[in-house]
Design a protein around this motif. Structure first.
Motif, PDB file in Angstrom:
ATOM      1  N   ASP A  64      66.694  -5.122  25.446  1.00  0.00           N
ATOM      2  CA  ASP A  64      67.893  -5.377  26.243  1.00  0.00           C
ATOM      3  C   ASP A  64      68.612  -6.515  25.530  1.00  0.00           C
ATOM      4  OD1 ASP A  64      69.422  -6.921  28.203  1.00  0.00           O
ATOM      5  OD2 ASP A  64      68.376  -5.849  29.812  1.00  0.00           O
ATOM      6  N   SER A 118      74.714  -7.175  25.898  1.00  0.00           N
ATOM      7  CA  SER A 118      74.986  -7.258  27.339  1.00  0.00           C
ATOM      8  C   SER A 118      76.068  -8.254  27.756  1.00  0.00           C
ATOM      9  CB  SER A 118      73.687  -7.580  28.094  1.00  0.00           C
ATOM     10  OG  SER A 118      72.629  -6.761  27.650  1.00  0.00           O
ATOM     11  N   PRO A 119      77.280  -8.127  27.222  1.00  0.00           N
ATOM     12  CA  PRO A 119      78.345  -9.060  27.622  1.00  0.00           C
ATOM     13  C   PRO A 119      78.813  -8.800  29.050  1.00  0.00           C
ATOM     14  CG  PRO A 119      79.241  -7.334  26.217  1.00  0.00           C
ATOM     15  CD  PRO A 119      77.753  -7.124  26.255  1.00  0.00           C
ATOM     16  N   ASN A 120      79.585  -9.738  29.564  1.00  0.00           N
ATOM     17  CA  ASN A 120      80.091  -9.603  30.929  1.00  0.00           C
ATOM     18  C   ASN A 120      81.494  -9.021  30.908  1.00  0.00           C
ATOM     19  OD1 ASN A 120      77.748 -10.707  32.071  1.00  0.00           O
ATOM     20  ND2 ASN A 120      78.468 -12.765  31.531  1.00  0.00           N
ATOM     21  N   HIS A 137      77.142 -14.314  22.756  1.00  0.00           N
ATOM     22  CA  HIS A 137      76.803 -12.887  22.743  1.00  0.00           C
ATOM     23  C   HIS A 137      76.640 -12.357  21.321  1.00  0.00           C
ATOM     24  CE1 HIS A 137      78.370 -12.838  26.999  1.00  0.00           C
ATOM     25  NE2 HIS A 137      77.126 -12.404  27.077  1.00  0.00           N
ATOM     26  N   HIS A 172      72.871  -3.986  28.753  1.00  0.00           N
ATOM     27  CA  HIS A 172      72.869  -4.230  30.206  1.00  0.00           C
ATOM     28  C   HIS A 172      74.160  -4.990  30.546  1.00  0.00           C
ATOM     29  CE1 HIS A 172      70.531  -4.784  34.005  1.00  0.00           C
ATOM     30  NE2 HIS A 172      71.072  -5.986  34.079  1.00  0.00           N
ATOM     31  N   GLY A 228      77.239  -6.817  32.073  1.00  0.00           N
ATOM     32  CA  GLY A 228      77.482  -7.493  33.353  1.00  0.00           C
ATOM     33  C   GLY A 228      78.719  -6.863  33.980  1.00  0.00           C
ATOM     34  N   TYR A 264      72.190 -10.661  40.697  1.00  0.00           N
ATOM     35  CA  TYR A 264      71.747 -10.410  39.316  1.00  0.00           C
ATOM     36  C   TYR A 264      70.249 -10.082  39.256  1.00  0.00           C
ATOM     37  CZ  TYR A 264      71.362 -11.822  34.287  1.00  0.00           C
ATOM     38  OH  TYR A 264      71.148 -11.880  32.939  1.00  0.00           O
ATOM     39  N   ASP A 286      68.149  -6.773  38.098  1.00  0.00           N
ATOM     40  CA  ASP A 286      67.187  -6.813  36.992  1.00  0.00           C
ATOM     41  C   ASP A 286      65.837  -6.225  37.412  1.00  0.00           C
ATOM     42  OD1 ASP A 286      67.851  -7.457  34.374  1.00  0.00           O
ATOM     43  OD2 ASP A 286      68.180  -9.570  34.848  1.00  0.00           O
ATOM     44  N   TYR A 311      63.908  -9.002  26.301  1.00  0.00           N
ATOM     45  CA  TYR A 311      65.221  -9.465  26.759  1.00  0.00           C
ATOM     46  C   TYR A 311      65.702 -10.579  25.852  1.00  0.00           C
ATOM     47  CZ  TYR A 311      64.106  -7.012  31.070  1.00  0.00           C
ATOM     48  OH  TYR A 311      63.784  -6.047  31.978  1.00  0.00           O
ATOM     49  N   THR A 342      68.264 -13.190  25.417  1.00  0.00           N
ATOM     50  CA  THR A 342      69.377 -13.956  26.010  1.00  0.00           C
ATOM     51  C   THR A 342      69.160 -15.445  25.713  1.00  0.00           C
ATOM     52  OG1 THR A 342      68.472 -14.668  28.131  1.00  0.00           O
ATOM     53  CG2 THR A 342      69.311 -12.423  28.041  1.00  0.00           C
ATOM     54  N   GLN A 398      68.575 -18.763  30.613  1.00  0.00           N
ATOM     55  CA  GLN A 398      68.098 -17.744  31.558  1.00  0.00           C
ATOM     56  C   GLN A 398      66.572 -17.708  31.644  1.00  0.00           C
ATOM     57  OE1 GLN A 398      70.139 -14.053  31.952  1.00  0.00           O
ATOM     58  NE2 GLN A 398      71.892 -14.733  30.738  1.00  0.00           N
ATOM     59  N   HIS A 414      65.309 -17.568  35.237  1.00  0.00           N
ATOM     60  CA  HIS A 414      65.640 -16.269  35.827  1.00  0.00           C
ATOM     61  C   HIS A 414      64.593 -15.222  35.439  1.00  0.00           C
ATOM     62  CE1 HIS A 414      67.741 -12.492  36.655  1.00  0.00           C
ATOM     63  NE2 HIS A 414      67.576 -12.176  35.374  1.00  0.00           N
ATOM     64  N   PHE A 415      64.300 -15.125  34.149  1.00  0.00           N
ATOM     65  CA  PHE A 415      63.355 -14.087  33.724  1.00  0.00           C
ATOM     66  C   PHE A 415      61.925 -14.404  34.173  1.00  0.00           C
ATOM     67  CE2 PHE A 415      66.864 -12.960  30.810  1.00  0.00           C
ATOM     68  CZ  PHE A 415      66.999 -11.638  31.198  1.00  0.00           C
TER      69      PHE A 415
HETATM   70  N1  ARG Z   1      75.235 -10.338  31.124  1.00  0.00           N
HETATM   71  C1  ARG Z   1      74.309 -11.399  30.924  1.00  0.00           C
HETATM   72  C2  ARG Z   1      75.012 -12.584  30.284  1.00  0.00           C
HETATM   73  O1  ARG Z   1      76.002 -12.401  29.612  1.00  0.00           O
HETATM   74  C3  ARG Z   1      73.137 -11.016  30.043  1.00  0.00           C
HETATM   75  C4  ARG Z   1      72.282  -9.897  30.566  1.00  0.00           C
HETATM   76  C5  ARG Z   1      70.929  -9.896  29.957  1.00  0.00           C
HETATM   77  N2  ARG Z   1      70.100  -8.811  30.411  1.00  0.00           N
HETATM   78  C6  ARG Z   1      69.528  -8.700  31.591  1.00  0.00           C
HETATM   79  N3  ARG Z   1      68.825  -7.630  31.867  1.00  0.00           N
HETATM   80  N4  ARG Z   1      69.655  -9.645  32.516  1.00  0.00           N
HETATM   81  O2  ARG Z   1      74.556 -13.700  30.408  1.00  0.00           O
END
Ligand code: ARG
Length: 569
Positions: A121, A124-126, A135, A161, A163, A310, A314, A332, A334, A338, A341-342
């Motif tokens: 994963d 994964s931009p927003n 990113h 993934h 956002g 979020y 996940d 993952y 990132t 984060q 979070h993970f």
């Molecule tokens: N969209 C998130 C960001 O830009 C990253 C996502 C990472 N992947 C996930 N499964 N949470 O910070």
């Protein structure tokens, strides 16, 4: 484990194992060292640990083992130095086996991963936000891990993934309806969406009712309202067009674009599962999983208005991926921010009775991009787009080419490979957890530990092979390859299979990047010491075989970083 060096090492392990007590083959393998200097042999075995079990001085043990091993065909010599036994591989056997191995198409590849799937994963931009430098890092690291694991025979599933769900889209719709227009969004794309988002926050400061409106629009989205969803989908399409431009420049692709929105009908199940497992507790109207026992803040699952967040999505994604791909690992990539979070999400999966979460779910963090000292062009509002960085790198390289080699064919294509390669290499050269600094003079330098330097070495090999008209072969007179520089180059190249395996184990593409520089440096020393185009055909062929495997190995190593090597530059 693969590779010639390892075969040789295994043979030495067998020899030692036959003459010592109290150490398993694994123990012996772990003790064997690669000596820092060629005078100390190709492999060394320290006897300190045997002193206890064998009740003798380590020096004596070393001498006894040497004696017991006696003469062996693939070893030139065994020497005892202090408590060490130093093994010298027969050079001709080493050269022959190494050339054969490195000439093979699958040099460095392995089958360890066959039949196993790894999900990555990354990127994964927003949606509706620009694709920024952070990113860029996840995209580059994720792509390299994909190449590395594929080389080891794994089936790799590349997942973006996005956002693309959450209350921010309610805000965006309100802003669009109040202050936006179709033309402006069509014309300026993400930049206009970002302007609208900022505008919303400015206005909402004085008019809090806007927040209620935004929530209402997001609620409509969640209920499947057609108008809300069509605006949202349009914003998403526009964003994807821009992201794909960046992916094309990078040569990056995905098997699935499954953003957060994909899981919106799968979160009910997560809530049910957590309820059944007795994990959910109520806190100020919200539903959480208490993780105090594990030294973590609680994992929020449902907000007090019942909406998911979020983390909920996940969790749904993990169960979906496990059921769909039956991964042996899900990675993952990132930023470090984060980490918690993970850790929370993975713990919750484990608490649902999934032991596999402990070693199969892996967060792969990376350091920041520091732009300090870098002159990067920015679009309005001082925002740095990854795309602009890449275009600027290509442009700068184009200028260098125009100056130094204006007759080069395919100038644009070559400038793209070098410019993009330089940015990628700069990102991957240091351990991923370190911050990446961005200095054009440094990362575009053809002489430093850079992408262009490695590519230049590759192009130099290509040019030698082009100019000397003959087909390189691994069938050469092996005794003609024995000087220090040639042996050092061969030894460097022989590390490739281990380098790939280590990079995969540690999720660390930098190991491959450093290897590429090491090979390039070794080659340049070899090239300074040895003329290639000599009269003597046999000598020429022997040296050409080294040029050929250098070119091939550099090209393959760079490919693992996502970097192409031009034939000429
Ligand atoms: N969209 C998130 C960001 O830009 C990253 C996502 C990472 N992947 C996930 N499964 N949470 O910070």
């Amino acid at each position: 484990m693969v590779g010639l060096v390892n075969n040789m090492k295994n043979k030495i392990v067998d020899l030692i194992a036959a003459h010592v007590d109290g150490l398993s083959k694994e123990d012996i393998a772990a003790l064997i060292e690669i000596p820092p200097k060629p005078e100390l042999g190709d492999f060394a075995f320290p006897c300190f640990r045997l002193a206890k079990t064998m009740r003798k001085a380590p020096q004596m043990i070393a001498a006894d083992i040497k004696e017991a091993i006696g003469d062996v065909d693939f070893l030139e010599e065994i020497q005892v130095q202090g408590a060490y036994i130093n093994f010298f591989i027969n050079k001709q056997i080493f050269v022959k086996s190494m050339l054969n191995e490195a000439f093979a198409d699958n040099f460095g590849s392995s089958t360890v991963g066959n039949g196993q799937t790894i999900c990555i994963d990354y990127s994964s931009p927003n949606v509706a936000k620009n694709f920024h430098v952070g990113h860029l890092r996840t995209t580059i690291i994720g792509n390299s891990l994909y190449k590395i694991y594929s080389k080891l025979g794994y089936d790799v599933v590349r997942i973006n993934h996005l956002g693309d769900w959450g209350t921010q889209f309610g805000k965006l719709i309100v802003a669009y309806k109040n202050w936006g227009s179709e033309e402006a969004v069509k014309k300026d794309g993400i930049a206009e969406l970002m302007r609208l988002y900022v505008k919303f926050h400015d206005e909402a400061n004085n008019n809090p009712k806007l927040n209620d409106e935004a929530r209402a629009w997001f609620a409509k989205m969640e209920k499947g309202d057609e108008e809300a969803l069509s605006i949202w989908q349009w914003f998403k399409d526009i964003s994807l067009i821009e992201y794909k431009r960046t992916y094309d420049l990078l040569g990056v692709d995905f098997d699935f674009y499954l953003g957060e929105s994909f899981y919106r009908d799968k979160t009910d199940n997560v809530v049910k599962m957590l309820t059944d497992a007795n994990l959910l507790t109520e806190s100020e109207g919200a539903k959480i999983v208490d993780l105090e026992k594990y030294g973590m803040a609680p994992c929020l699952i449902l907000k007090n208005d019942g909406s998911t967040i979020y983390a909920t999505r996940d969790l749904a994604a993990i169960f979906y991926r496990k059921a769909t791909h039956n991964f042996v690992k899900c990675l993952y990539v990132t930023g470090q921010e984060q980490k918690l979070h993970f850790a929370q999400v993975f713990k919750v999966v484990e608490l649902c009775g999934n032991e596999w979460a402990k070693d199969q779910l892996v967060h792969i963090p990376y350091g920041l991009v520091s732009l300090e000292g870098a002159k990067l062009s920015t679009r309005s509002g001082n925002i740095i787009y990854a795309e602009d960085i890449l275009l600027e790198a290509i442009d700068k390289i184009k200028t260098i080419i125009e100056e130094k080699n204006p007759d080069l064919p395919d100038k644009d294509e070559t400038a793209k490979k070098i410019g993009v390669g330089a940015v990628l290499f700069n990102d991957l050269y240091n351990q991923r957890i370190k911050d990446v600094s961005f200095k054009w003079e440094k990362l575009l330098n053809f002489d430093g530990e850079t992408g262009p330097y490695v590519q230049y070495t590759h192009a130099r090999c290509s040019s030698i092979l082009r100019k000397i008209d003959c087909t390189p072969s691994s069938e050469v007179d092996y005794s003609l390859i024995s000087d220090e520089e040639s042996m050092a180059l061969l030894k460097e190249i022989s590390r490739f299979p281990k380098v790939i395996a280590d990079a995969a184990d540690k999720y660390e593409p930098s190991i491959v990047a450093r290897f590429a520089v090491d090979v390039a440096q070794s080659f340049n020393k070899f090239y300074n010491a040895n003329r290639i185009n000599v009269e003597d055909e046999a000598v020429k062929n022997a040296r050409l075989s080294l040029v050929y495997i250098t070119k091939k190995t550099i090209k393959d190593a760079m490919a693992l970083l996502g970097i192409e090597c031009p034939e000429q530059m």
